[in-house]
Structures are given as C-alpha cells and as structure tokens.
Design a protein around this motif. Structure first.
Motif: not given
Length: 91
Positions: A51-61, A71-83
């Motif tokens: 439910c909380i995900t970090s966003v890196w300032s300078t990711p390696r890729n 992937r985190v946003v699209d695989n949210c189980t509550t969001h998937k169930a509502e969709r």
C-alpha cells in the motif's frame, strides 16, 4: 498545487499512471524521491504490504523501476476486484 516532476521520463509516466488510478504521490522520505500510497489502504489488500511504495530519485534503470511501480499499481487486489466487478456488470 502540482507536484515536482520526476527527472526520469519512464518513472514520471509510471507516476502519472499511478495518479490516474487514484494513488497519492508524496515527495520526500528517507533516501527516496517520494512515495506512492494506495487509495484503498485496505487490510485485505495483500496485508497492506504494497500500500506504500518508495520512488527512487536515481534508479539504476529507470525503465525497470517504472515497470515495478506500474506492477504495484496494477496488482492492487482491491482495485482489481473493483475493476472485475465493473466488467461483470457490463456483461
């Protein structure tokens, strides 16, 4: 007030995808550019683990980090169930 854009274009696109799906983007945090928060914050939603995900300032890729955010946003189980519920109502 608009938030600051992420310097990596792929990560910025993923953050816009998250915002379009109701996720909240907050800047700052320890060792991160910011964090994204699930709009549901449901106890049944994978135990709140994602439910909380970090966003890196300078990711390696940047492309890989953007895929992880999507992937985190699209695989949210509550969001998937509502969709799925909305899709079932259409049929």
């Amino acid at each position: 007030m608009a938030r600051t854009r992420h310097t990596d274009k792929d990560v910025e696109a993923a953050l816009r995808h998250a915002e379009a799906n109701g996720w909240r983007v907050e800047l700052g945090g320890s060792h991160a550019w910011g964090k994204i928060y699930c709009p549901y914050n449901d106890d049944e939603c994978r135990c709140g683990e994602f439910c909380i995900t970090s966003v890196w300032s300078t990711p390696r890729n940047g492309g890989t980090h953007a895929k992880q955010i999507r992937r985190v946003v699209d695989n949210c189980t509550t969001h998937k169930a509502e969709r799925e519920k909305k899709n079932a109502e259409k049929d």
